[in-house]
Enzyme design. Structure first.
Site, PDB file in Angstrom:
ATOM      1  N   ARG A 241       0.843  -1.185   0.000  1.00  0.00           N
ATOM      2  CA  ARG A 241       0.000   0.000   0.000  1.00  0.00           C
ATOM      3  C   ARG A 241       0.882   1.240   0.000  1.00  0.00           C
ATOM      4  O   ARG A 241       1.989   1.229   0.553  1.00  0.00           O
ATOM      5  CB  ARG A 241      -0.903   0.039   1.248  1.00  0.00           C
ATOM      6  CG  ARG A 241      -2.164  -0.820   1.136  1.00  0.00           C
ATOM      7  CD  ARG A 241      -3.138  -0.242   0.121  1.00  0.00           C
ATOM      8  NE  ARG A 241      -4.403  -0.973   0.061  1.00  0.00           N
ATOM      9  CZ  ARG A 241      -4.652  -1.989  -0.755  1.00  0.00           C
ATOM     10  NH1 ARG A 241      -3.702  -2.428  -1.555  1.00  0.00           N
ATOM     11  NH2 ARG A 241      -5.848  -2.573  -0.774  1.00  0.00           N
ATOM     12  N   GLU A 270      -2.043   8.215  -4.065  1.00  0.00           N
ATOM     13  CA  GLU A 270      -2.395   7.798  -5.422  1.00  0.00           C
ATOM     14  C   GLU A 270      -3.854   8.162  -5.730  1.00  0.00           C
ATOM     15  O   GLU A 270      -4.695   8.171  -4.826  1.00  0.00           O
ATOM     16  CB  GLU A 270      -2.151   6.306  -5.615  1.00  0.00           C
ATOM     17  CG  GLU A 270      -2.944   5.383  -4.712  1.00  0.00           C
ATOM     18  CD  GLU A 270      -2.590   3.917  -4.915  1.00  0.00           C
ATOM     19  OE1 GLU A 270      -3.532   3.124  -5.137  1.00  0.00           O
ATOM     20  OE2 GLU A 270      -1.392   3.548  -4.830  1.00  0.00           O
ATOM     21  N   HIS A 288      -1.135   0.579  -9.734  1.00  0.00           N
ATOM     22  CA  HIS A 288      -1.889  -0.266  -8.793  1.00  0.00           C
ATOM     23  C   HIS A 288      -2.620  -1.388  -9.544  1.00  0.00           C
ATOM     24  O   HIS A 288      -3.845  -1.543  -9.442  1.00  0.00           O
ATOM     25  CB  HIS A 288      -2.878   0.580  -7.987  1.00  0.00           C
ATOM     26  CG  HIS A 288      -3.232  -0.020  -6.659  1.00  0.00           C
ATOM     27  ND1 HIS A 288      -3.449   0.727  -5.531  1.00  0.00           N
ATOM     28  CD2 HIS A 288      -3.408  -1.316  -6.276  1.00  0.00           C
ATOM     29  CE1 HIS A 288      -3.754  -0.070  -4.507  1.00  0.00           C
ATOM     30  NE2 HIS A 288      -3.732  -1.319  -4.950  1.00  0.00           N
TER      31      HIS A 288
END
Length: 336
Positions: A241, A270, A288
């Site tokens: 993460r 993000e 991601h």
């Protein structure tokens, strides 16, 4: 006539999943994939008994207070740092996630990032596409060895264990790991992994992969101090993460040669990426997508849908994050 409960799907998902939910609920879906701020999310959640989230929608105390009929939040992700789970538990709202189904896909991608960063794949491709390749040279894009080098893993859950097996069995890598709790000797043997302190992990790993969950405790678990403990020749991979790594400190270490390369699939803040990272050649950046195969994403979406269906129709869920909500007396549970 029985009135179906209402649920909200916050992002575009597979039409088959919308159809599955529609068998049980009145579905308000965001198939146009609009981005909502908190106020817009709260507005769309009015009257909803459940919400299907993707990990980018924050469910906190303010949202819960403004949406008194909400009973369940089902994440289409294994991570759930978008949930204030304490607030949800206090309010009697169930949280669910999608564990297990993305382990192997994410582990594959983690190794892909490791190889791409260590062997300078993206940097050399950009060089070739720019028409700069004129002749061979002995040191042209010479990267780090992967086979036989030391693989370090910070966070040794299912994905960490899957990465360890790939390194040990596929690349003959000695594997060291650090975790909040040590694995059993049996699992360590299966993974070919040895438990070490965090300091030894940083000091000895040639390639360090981060697979730990995000929390206040793990925020900037890799910062300037930790990066300074790593080998200057090392590679860092983050598929966990954003926020686990101090991106500014990482960019500084990469820019000044204190770390050789990095592969990043997640970022602080993000989808915004730290501009210093964007300016570097020795970092592989992906948006991601570690779990992004069509079969895996479909399975994740179906699991999130089935968590909604199971809880709102039968009071059960496949992957509850706060199972104590399931055992609350009826008068203490939220009603749709």
């Amino acid at each position: 006539m029985i009135v179906k409960p209402e649920v909200l799907v916050t992002r575009a998902v597979f039409p088959e999943v919308i159809a599955r939910l529609s068998e049980h609920f009145q579905v308000d879906s965001n198939q146009s994939d609009e981005t909502w701020n908190k106020a817009e999310l709260i507005e769309r959640l009015q009257g909803k008994a459940g919400v299907f989230t993707t990990g980018s929608e924050r469910i906190d105390a303010d949202v819960l207070a403004a949406c008194p009929r909400l009973q369940i939040c089902a994440n289409m992700a294994v991570g759930y740092n978008n949930f204030d789970l304490d607030a949800m538990t206090d309010q009697g709202v169930l949280g669910t996630n999608a564990p297990d189904v993305l382990t192997q896909t994410t582990a594959d991608f983690g190794f892909a990032l490791l190889l791409a960063a260590a062997r300078r794949v993206c940097e050399s491709e950009h060089y070739l596409r720019a028409g700069q390749w004129r002749r061979w040279r002995y040191d042209m894009f010479a990267g780090a060895e992967v086979h036989g080098s030391t693989l370090g893993i910070l966070g040794m859950g299912r994905i960490g264990q899957a990465i360890a097996k790939r390194g040990a069995m596929g690349f003959d890598m000695p594997v060291v790991y650090h975790n909040r709790s040590r694995l059993t000797p049996e699992i360590e043997a299966i993974c070919g992994a040895r438990y070490v302190s965090k300091e030894e992990l940083l000091r000895t790993a040639d390639h360090l992969v981060l697979v730990l969950p995000y929390s206040h405790q793990s925020h900037h678990a890799i910062g300037a101090s930790e990066l300074d403990q790593m080998k200057a020749s090392a590679t860092l991979v983050n598929i966990a993460r954003g926020g686990i790594v101090d991106d500014a400190a990482l960019a500084d270490a990469l820019r000044h040669g204190r770390l050789a390369a990095a592969g990043l699939d997640v970022f602080e803040g993000e989808p915004t990426v730290h501009p210093a990272l964007l300016a570097l050649k020795n970092v592989v950046l992906t948006p991601h997508i570690a779990s992004a195969t069509m079969p895996t994403r479909m399975t994740m979406a179906i699991l999130a849908a089935d968590n909604l269906i199971g809880f709102l129709t039968a009071g059960q869920a496949i992957a509850p994050l706060n199972p104590q909500v399931l055992s609350l007396p009826q008068h203490a549970q939220r009603k749709g």
